[in-house]
Write a protein that holds these residues in place. Structure first.
Motif, PDB file in Angstrom:
ATOM      1  N   GLY A 113      31.180  20.123-114.011  1.00  0.00           N
ATOM      2  CA  GLY A 113      30.738  18.998-114.822  1.00  0.00           C
ATOM      3  C   GLY A 113      29.316  18.630-114.463  1.00  0.00           C
ATOM      4  O   GLY A 113      28.650  19.328-113.702  1.00  0.00           O
ATOM      5  N   THR A 114      28.852  17.503-114.999  1.00  0.00           N
ATOM      6  CA  THR A 114      27.495  17.022-114.740  1.00  0.00           C
ATOM      7  C   THR A 114      27.541  15.821-113.807  1.00  0.00           C
ATOM      8  O   THR A 114      28.127  14.790-114.149  1.00  0.00           O
ATOM      9  CB  THR A 114      26.803  16.632-116.072  1.00  0.00           C
ATOM     10  OG1 THR A 114      26.814  17.771-116.936  1.00  0.00           O
ATOM     11  CG2 THR A 114      25.381  16.168-115.831  1.00  0.00           C
ATOM     12  N   ALA A 115      26.944  15.983-112.645  1.00  0.00           N
ATOM     13  CA  ALA A 115      26.893  14.900-111.670  1.00  0.00           C
ATOM     14  C   ALA A 115      25.820  13.897-112.081  1.00  0.00           C
ATOM     15  O   ALA A 115      24.715  14.280-112.470  1.00  0.00           O
ATOM     16  CB  ALA A 115      26.593  15.457-110.287  1.00  0.00           C
ATOM     17  N   VAL A 116      26.172  12.624-112.018  1.00  0.00           N
ATOM     18  CA  VAL A 116      25.240  11.550-112.397  1.00  0.00           C
ATOM     19  C   VAL A 116      25.390  10.368-111.449  1.00  0.00           C
ATOM     20  O   VAL A 116      26.376  10.259-110.723  1.00  0.00           O
ATOM     21  CB  VAL A 116      25.494  11.060-113.855  1.00  0.00           C
ATOM     22  CG1 VAL A 116      25.230  12.163-114.862  1.00  0.00           C
ATOM     23  CG2 VAL A 116      26.904  10.517-114.006  1.00  0.00           C
ATOM     24  N   VAL A 117      24.400   9.505-111.505  1.00  0.00           N
ATOM     25  CA  VAL A 117      24.497   8.218-110.840  1.00  0.00           C
ATOM     26  C   VAL A 117      24.662   7.179-111.936  1.00  0.00           C
ATOM     27  O   VAL A 117      23.883   7.170-112.905  1.00  0.00           O
ATOM     28  CB  VAL A 117      23.236   7.911-109.996  1.00  0.00           C
ATOM     29  CG1 VAL A 117      23.306   6.521-109.387  1.00  0.00           C
ATOM     30  CG2 VAL A 117      23.053   8.962-108.899  1.00  0.00           C
ATOM     31  N   VAL A 118      25.699   6.356-111.820  1.00  0.00           N
ATOM     32  CA  VAL A 118      25.952   5.316-112.812  1.00  0.00           C
ATOM     33  C   VAL A 118      25.972   3.947-112.140  1.00  0.00           C
ATOM     34  O   VAL A 118      26.222   3.837-110.940  1.00  0.00           O
ATOM     35  CB  VAL A 118      27.287   5.557-113.570  1.00  0.00           C
ATOM     36  CG1 VAL A 118      27.252   6.847-114.359  1.00  0.00           C
ATOM     37  CG2 VAL A 118      28.481   5.539-112.642  1.00  0.00           C
TER      38      VAL A 118
END
Length: 123
Positions: A113-118
């Motif tokens: 998947g796509t790692a993000v900071v939220v």
């Protein structure tokens, strides 16, 4: 038999949120870290292969193989979360599994998947 024997998914107390959607309602993506994945390859146990062969004669679910696949997917997902955490992400968007059988030696499971900071949007 517990629920985790034949299923899986993320535990509520996890510090990395993993979702199959491309966005996360109630949150704003502040940074895209990039693709992450967790990979594992499991060989088939000789006993389970013999049992599966016998079971195929009469039909029905191959519970031993089902349980092994559930454990394998859980391990791949945990490795994905470790990768995301190590790269500074707190969420993974567009989460998927890819499963491949390799020459009768085992099963490869890749969670990606796509790692993000939220961050949570104000209420």
């Amino acid at each position: 038999m517990s629920l985790d024997d034949y299923g899986g998914g993320q535990h509520e107390q996890s510090d990395v949120l993993v979702v199959t959607t491309n966005d996360l309602p109630g949150y704003r993506v502040t940074r895209v870290v990039g693709e992450v994945f967790g990979l594992t390859v499991r060989s088939r146990h000789v006993g389970s292969q013999i049992g599966a062969g016998l079971k195929s004669l009469v039909g029905g679910e191959l519970r031993g193989l089902t349980k092994t696949l559930a454990e394998t997917r859980t391990q791949a997902m945990e490795r994905l979360m470790e990768q995301a955490r190590a790269r500074g992400a707190n969420a993974v968007l567009a989460f998927r599994f890819d499963v491949t059988s390799g020459a009768d030696v085992g099963t490869e499971v890749c969670a990606y998947g796509t790692a993000v900071v939220v961050e949570a949007l104000p209420a």
